[in-house]
Design a protein around this motif. Structure first.
Motif, mmCIF file in Angstrom:
data_model
loop_
_atom_site.group_PDB
_atom_site.id
_atom_site.type_symbol
_atom_site.label_atom_id
_atom_site.label_comp_id
_atom_site.label_asym_id
_atom_site.label_seq_id
_atom_site.Cartn_x
_atom_site.Cartn_y
_atom_site.Cartn_z
ATOM 1 N N ASP A 162 3.852 1.730 107.032
ATOM 2 C CA ASP A 162 5.171 1.284 106.839
ATOM 3 C C ASP A 162 5.754 0.011 106.913
ATOM 4 O O ASP A 162 6.649 -0.543 106.253
ATOM 5 C CB ASP A 162 6.070 2.448 107.524
ATOM 6 N N VAL A 211 6.922 0.785 98.740
ATOM 7 C CA VAL A 211 7.650 2.404 99.066
ATOM 8 C C VAL A 211 7.627 3.378 97.879
ATOM 9 O O VAL A 211 7.412 4.570 98.336
ATOM 10 C CB VAL A 211 8.931 1.863 99.503
ATOM 11 N N ARG A 240 4.176 4.810 97.870
ATOM 12 C CA ARG A 240 3.820 5.570 98.752
ATOM 13 C C ARG A 240 4.775 6.971 98.785
ATOM 14 O O ARG A 240 4.299 8.001 99.201
ATOM 15 C CB ARG A 240 3.856 4.922 100.036
ATOM 16 N N ALA A 241 5.849 6.829 98.140
ATOM 17 C CA ALA A 241 6.688 8.052 98.223
ATOM 18 C C ALA A 241 6.133 8.941 97.061
ATOM 19 O O ALA A 241 6.052 10.166 97.388
ATOM 20 C CB ALA A 241 8.113 7.623 97.505
ATOM 21 N N ILE A 278 14.909 4.401 94.590
ATOM 22 C CA ILE A 278 14.817 5.670 94.082
ATOM 23 C C ILE A 278 16.086 6.256 93.227
ATOM 24 O O ILE A 278 16.064 6.945 92.028
ATOM 25 C CB ILE A 278 14.905 6.758 95.223
ATOM 26 N N ILE A 333 9.833 13.003 95.333
ATOM 27 C CA ILE A 333 9.648 11.874 95.418
ATOM 28 C C ILE A 333 10.859 11.341 96.005
ATOM 29 O O ILE A 333 10.807 10.193 97.021
ATOM 30 C CB ILE A 333 9.496 10.867 94.006
ATOM 31 N N GLU A 334 12.069 11.924 95.767
ATOM 32 C CA GLU A 334 13.194 11.315 96.388
ATOM 33 C C GLU A 334 13.289 11.756 97.781
ATOM 34 O O GLU A 334 13.651 10.651 98.956
ATOM 35 C CB GLU A 334 14.414 11.938 95.988
ATOM 36 N N ASN A 365 10.508 11.860 99.762
ATOM 37 C CA ASN A 365 9.602 11.161 100.523
ATOM 38 C C ASN A 365 10.106 9.602 100.580
ATOM 39 O O ASN A 365 10.055 8.991 101.328
ATOM 40 C CB ASN A 365 8.192 10.998 99.818
ATOM 41 N N TRP A 366 10.868 9.321 99.540
ATOM 42 C CA TRP A 366 11.427 7.794 99.562
ATOM 43 C C TRP A 366 12.337 7.596 100.695
ATOM 44 O O TRP A 366 12.323 6.634 101.550
ATOM 45 C CB TRP A 366 12.157 7.638 98.212
ATOM 46 N N ARG A 367 13.324 8.789 101.107
ATOM 47 C CA ARG A 367 14.363 8.756 102.017
ATOM 48 C C ARG A 367 13.539 8.873 103.412
ATOM 49 O O ARG A 367 13.937 8.187 104.431
ATOM 50 C CB ARG A 367 15.177 9.622 101.983
ATOM 51 N N MET A 420 10.414 7.315 104.163
ATOM 52 C CA MET A 420 9.868 6.332 104.417
ATOM 53 C C MET A 420 10.529 4.907 104.168
ATOM 54 O O MET A 420 10.118 3.897 105.035
ATOM 55 C CB MET A 420 8.703 6.195 102.937
ATOM 56 N N LYS A 421 11.605 4.633 103.124
ATOM 57 C CA LYS A 421 12.134 3.495 103.470
ATOM 58 C C LYS A 421 12.854 3.076 104.471
ATOM 59 O O LYS A 421 13.543 3.899 105.280
ATOM 60 C CB LYS A 421 13.415 3.732 102.129
#
Length: 281
Positions: free
Chosen positions: A139, A177, A180-181, A211, A231-232, A234-236, A238-239
């Protein structure tokens, strides 16, 4: 001396460093009141990170870890495979007492923030300085997008920059990001969003930086569109944040006499000599 006045800022993922040296130096221990007490984390961090980097123009910040309430609410399985290590609690306390008696060493934390979040906020806040991030977490690679002066140190003297990310992942740091998401992160127990061809994964990451950009688009590949909710999520997870309130404790919180007592208790005579040589308050 304020943090912004240093030429170089070293940001350390505290729990990563503790676990790394705790496992790498299992042979280091001392008996206290007849019981075995492991000292690898304290010895390894001081010997390999703190003492070699002490300099009037260098600032060392240990970034402490607090559980992220929002991420755990977002996904119940987030980091579910990471059990806390009770054996590190005393070592953490001893290390903090020593480090907060050394000029130029700080501890930073934030409410409901993981160590990664704290590092990201500080890396962005001081991005005009030379930044070195000590962490094994991928990350942290997204912090390379904040400035050309940011580097990530992984393993023994392995310095990672933007070129490394481009070569390894096929995208620059600002697109990492999103990539990886889609792909997930097994180390944080974040599942793959779905099976998507590599070219489409990379193309999506290069085209949509956030996203919200992805969700607003009307030309998303069908294989991506069907897993958009995953994806959304995972994005939230990881970001990392770039702005936030942090509590920062600096040298002076603990005294040199307290630190010397710990060195003597742990029978770290050579480290005590190095500590005395660097001076302090």
């Amino acid at each position: 001396m304020v943090i912004n006045s240093y030429d170089k800022i070293i940001l350390i993922d505290l729990m990563w460093a503790m676990h790394t040296f705790h496992n790498a130096m299992k042979f280091l221990s001392v008996k206290i009141d007849g019981e075995e007490f492991r000292t690898g984390s304290i010895y390894g961090i001081l010997k390999n990170i703190v003492f070699p980097n002490i300099h009037p123009k260098v600032c060392i910040i240990f970034c402490e870890d607090n559980h992220s309430k929002s991420r755990r609410e977002e996904f119940k399985g987030y980091k579910a495979n990471r059990a806390p290590s009770i054996s590190l609690v005393s070592q953490l306390s001893f290390l903090k007492t020593i480090c907060l008696s050394i000029p130029g060493v700080y501890y930073a934390s934030g409410e409901h923030m993981e160590g990664d979040d704290v590092i990201s906020i500080l890396a962005y806040r001081y991005r005009r300085r030379q930044i070195e991030i000590y962490s094994g977490d991928n990350d942290m690679l997204q912090c390379l997008a904040y400035s050309d002066t940011v580097r990530v140190i992984k393993g023994k003297n392995k310095r990672i920059d933007s070129e490394y990310v481009q070569e390894k992942y096929g995208v620059p740091p600002h697109a990492l990001v999103m990539l990886r998401a889609i792909e997930g992160d097994i180390s944080d127990n974040i599942p793959q969003a779905g099976k998507v061809k590599k070219a489409i994964r990379i193309g999506t990451a290069l085209t949509y930086e956030t996203i919200d950009d992805l969700k607003r688009s009307v030309s998303v590949d069908p294989s991506i569109n069907t897993i958009l909710s995953e994806i959304e999520r995972n994005w939230r997870l990881m970001k990392l944040p770039i702005i936030g309130n942090l509590d920062i404790t600096k040298c002076g919180y603990c005294s040199r006499s307290e630190a010397i007592t710990i060195f003597e208790l742990l029978k770290m005579n050579l480290l005590k000599m190095e500590y005395n040589a660097i001076g302090g308050i």
